[in-house]
Design a protein around this motif. Structure first.
Motif, PDB file in Angstrom:
ATOM      1  N   ILE A 151      28.970  34.650   7.133  1.00  0.00           N
ATOM      2  CA  ILE A 151      28.517  33.448   6.696  1.00  0.00           C
ATOM      3  C   ILE A 151      27.904  32.703   7.628  1.00  0.00           C
ATOM      4  CG2 ILE A 151      29.337  31.372   5.479  1.00  0.00           C
ATOM      5  CD1 ILE A 151      31.794  32.773   4.297  1.00  0.00           C
ATOM      6  N   ASP A 152      28.278  32.377   8.761  1.00  0.00           N
ATOM      7  CA  ASP A 152      27.799  31.954   9.945  1.00  0.00           C
ATOM      8  C   ASP A 152      26.336  32.466  10.425  1.00  0.00           C
ATOM      9  OD1 ASP A 152      29.701  29.831  10.032  1.00  0.00           O
ATOM     10  OD2 ASP A 152      30.657  30.956  11.968  1.00  0.00           O
ATOM     11  N   MET A 153      26.386  33.732  10.338  1.00  0.00           N
ATOM     12  CA  MET A 153      24.978  34.508  10.660  1.00  0.00           C
ATOM     13  C   MET A 153      23.906  34.329   9.309  1.00  0.00           C
ATOM     14  SD  MET A 153      25.810  38.207  12.221  1.00  0.00           S
ATOM     15  CE  MET A 153      27.029  38.673  11.270  1.00  0.00           C
ATOM     16  N   ALA A 154      24.450  34.384   8.171  1.00  0.00           N
ATOM     17  CA  ALA A 154      23.683  33.901   6.935  1.00  0.00           C
ATOM     18  C   ALA A 154      23.028  32.432   6.984  1.00  0.00           C
ATOM     19  CB  ALA A 154      24.274  34.291   5.699  1.00  0.00           C
ATOM     20  N   LYS A 155      24.006  31.589   7.395  1.00  0.00           N
ATOM     21  CA  LYS A 155      23.529  30.136   7.585  1.00  0.00           C
ATOM     22  C   LYS A 155      22.564  30.140   8.479  1.00  0.00           C
ATOM     23  CE  LYS A 155      27.290  27.932   8.185  1.00  0.00           C
ATOM     24  NZ  LYS A 155      28.561  27.035   8.549  1.00  0.00           N
ATOM     25  N   GLY A 156      22.713  30.770   9.625  1.00  0.00           N
ATOM     26  CA  GLY A 156      21.657  30.662  10.774  1.00  0.00           C
ATOM     27  C   GLY A 156      20.237  31.130  10.146  1.00  0.00           C
ATOM     28  N   ILE A 157      20.151  32.205   9.334  1.00  0.00           N
ATOM     29  CA  ILE A 157      19.141  32.913   8.791  1.00  0.00           C
ATOM     30  C   ILE A 157      18.349  31.914   8.191  1.00  0.00           C
ATOM     31  CG2 ILE A 157      17.855  34.968   7.411  1.00  0.00           C
ATOM     32  CD1 ILE A 157      20.524  36.497   8.617  1.00  0.00           C
ATOM     33  N   VAL A 187      27.255  37.721  -0.478  1.00  0.00           N
ATOM     34  CA  VAL A 187      25.764  37.204  -0.782  1.00  0.00           C
ATOM     35  C   VAL A 187      25.230  36.923   0.937  1.00  0.00           C
ATOM     36  CG1 VAL A 187      24.089  35.091  -0.974  1.00  0.00           C
ATOM     37  CG2 VAL A 187      26.014  35.942  -2.532  1.00  0.00           C
ATOM     38  N   ALA A 188      26.099  36.419   1.898  1.00  0.00           N
ATOM     39  CA  ALA A 188      25.847  36.169   3.200  1.00  0.00           C
ATOM     40  C   ALA A 188      25.461  37.660   3.777  1.00  0.00           C
ATOM     41  CB  ALA A 188      27.203  35.578   3.954  1.00  0.00           C
ATOM     42  N   ILE A 189      26.338  38.723   3.513  1.00  0.00           N
ATOM     43  CA  ILE A 189      26.271  39.981   4.033  1.00  0.00           C
ATOM     44  C   ILE A 189      24.865  40.612   3.453  1.00  0.00           C
ATOM     45  CG2 ILE A 189      27.007  42.545   3.819  1.00  0.00           C
ATOM     46  CD1 ILE A 189      30.150  41.223   3.829  1.00  0.00           C
ATOM     47  N   SER A 190      24.386  40.487   2.161  1.00  0.00           N
ATOM     48  CA  SER A 190      23.224  41.141   1.704  1.00  0.00           C
ATOM     49  C   SER A 190      22.102  40.183   2.456  1.00  0.00           C
ATOM     50  CB  SER A 190      23.101  40.890   0.393  1.00  0.00           C
ATOM     51  OG  SER A 190      23.251  39.512  -0.035  1.00  0.00           O
ATOM     52  N   ILE A 191      22.146  38.835   2.843  1.00  0.00           N
ATOM     53  CA  ILE A 191      21.103  38.243   3.474  1.00  0.00           C
ATOM     54  C   ILE A 191      21.102  38.627   5.140  1.00  0.00           C
ATOM     55  CG2 ILE A 191      20.363  35.941   4.542  1.00  0.00           C
ATOM     56  CD1 ILE A 191      21.782  34.742   1.902  1.00  0.00           C
ATOM     57  N   VAL A 192      22.029  38.870   5.768  1.00  0.00           N
ATOM     58  CA  VAL A 192      22.214  39.338   7.016  1.00  0.00           C
ATOM     59  C   VAL A 192      21.468  40.992   6.965  1.00  0.00           C
ATOM     60  CG1 VAL A 192      23.288  40.026   9.096  1.00  0.00           C
ATOM     61  CG2 VAL A 192      23.972  37.927   7.898  1.00  0.00           C
ATOM     62  N   ALA A 194      19.409  42.099   4.890  1.00  0.00           N
ATOM     63  CA  ALA A 194      18.058  42.115   4.634  1.00  0.00           C
ATOM     64  C   ALA A 194      17.439  41.803   5.677  1.00  0.00           C
ATOM     65  CB  ALA A 194      17.984  41.295   3.487  1.00  0.00           C
ATOM     66  N   GLN A 195      17.706  40.641   6.472  1.00  0.00           N
ATOM     67  CA  GLN A 195      17.049  40.307   7.592  1.00  0.00           C
ATOM     68  C   GLN A 195      16.953  41.421   8.663  1.00  0.00           C
ATOM     69  OE1 GLN A 195      18.492  38.821  10.824  1.00  0.00           O
ATOM     70  NE2 GLN A 195      16.870  37.240  11.436  1.00  0.00           N
ATOM     71  N   MET A 197      16.955  44.570   8.474  1.00  0.00           N
ATOM     72  CA  MET A 197      16.025  45.741   7.716  1.00  0.00           C
ATOM     73  C   MET A 197      14.600  45.303   8.085  1.00  0.00           C
ATOM     74  SD  MET A 197      17.757  46.937   4.074  1.00  0.00           S
ATOM     75  CE  MET A 197      16.311  48.014   3.601  1.00  0.00           C
ATOM     76  N   LEU A 198      14.364  44.196   7.942  1.00  0.00           N
ATOM     77  CA  LEU A 198      12.870  43.498   8.082  1.00  0.00           C
ATOM     78  C   LEU A 198      12.698  43.428   9.803  1.00  0.00           C
ATOM     79  CD1 LEU A 198      13.041  40.607   5.636  1.00  0.00           C
ATOM     80  CD2 LEU A 198      11.603  42.403   5.421  1.00  0.00           C
ATOM     81  N   LYS A 199      13.650  43.344  10.298  1.00  0.00           N
ATOM     82  CA  LYS A 199      13.546  43.286  11.840  1.00  0.00           C
ATOM     83  C   LYS A 199      13.328  44.946  12.388  1.00  0.00           C
ATOM     84  CE  LYS A 199      15.125  39.306  13.811  1.00  0.00           C
ATOM     85  NZ  LYS A 199      16.158  38.485  14.565  1.00  0.00           N
ATOM     86  N   ALA A 200      13.724  45.678  11.703  1.00  0.00           N
ATOM     87  CA  ALA A 200      13.426  47.150  12.387  1.00  0.00           C
ATOM     88  C   ALA A 200      12.416  47.731  12.082  1.00  0.00           C
ATOM     89  CB  ALA A 200      14.618  48.057  11.573  1.00  0.00           C
TER      90      ALA A 200
END
Length: 200
Positions: A151-157, A187-192, A194-195, A197-200
């Motif tokens: 959740i904290d990682m997703a909030k940061g993103i 939802v938080a896991i899916s956001i993190v 997805a981000q 995957m975009l960075k890879a």
């Protein structure tokens, strides 16, 4: 607690008749059976897997250094109270492992009287249930910490992408979870992910 799995893993515990009789007299079976308990003796993992389903507790007639290995294997088959059979022989053979981190719910000794044996088994059952409760709470806390991390990682993103503070990012995350009828952590896991995957 009436039925006790007795695990013998000493190298000198052999199947020859003379050795088996002397081991039985020195082992926990004699004490337990003479006090009305049913014993289920076993010497290997396949016997343990068969007999553990009918056992109320396990008596480990093994060196202290091997308790953690066998307690883990037993836990996978069935969670039951674990007691260590502390004979003069096993106490001497375990002196180098006295600082080992082992999980037992009680200790039985050959010199126990009937009432001492009954109390030892009673308190070991109580200790086992407390240990199970503590392990369950620990798993829940570990899971919550893991969820908090996502959740904290997703909030940061979300905060970085949308240029909003973390408190607002949390509201966005919560609303998205409500709209999708999902848990906020999912939802938080899916956001993190997805981000990532975009960075890879």
């Amino acid at each position: 607690m009436r039925s006790l799995l007795v695990i013998h893993l000493h190298s000198d515990y052999v199947s020859e008749q003379t050795h088996a009789v002397s081991s039985w007299q020195a082992g926990p079976e004699h004490l337990l059976e003479s006090n009305g308990y049913l014993t289920l003796p076993c010497r290997n993992e396949s016997e343990i897997k068969q007999l553990i389903l009918n056992a109320d507790a396990a008596v480990l007639n093994i060196p202290v250094g091997t308790i953690s290995i066998w307690s883990g294997r037993l836990e996978q088959a069935k969670a039951i109270p674990l007691l260590w059979w502390c004979s003069a022989e096993s106490a001497l053979s375990s002196t180098e492992a006295c600082e080992a981190d082992v999980t037992v719910d009680g200790i039985l000794t050959p010199s126990m009287a009937a009432h001492e044996l009954n109390w030892a088994l009673h308190f070991s059952a109580k200790r086992f249930f407390e240990r199970q409760h503590w392990q369950s709470e620990r798993k829940q806390l570990t899971a919550r910490l893991e969820e908090r991390k996502w959740i904290d990682m997703a909030k940061g993103i979300l905060g970085e992408v949308n240029g909003i503070p973390e408190a607002e990012a949390y509201d966005v995350l919560r609303k998205k979870a409500m709209n999708e009828r999902k848990r906020i952590v999912d939802v938080a896991i899916s956001i993190v992910k997805a981000q990532q995957m975009l960075k890879a």
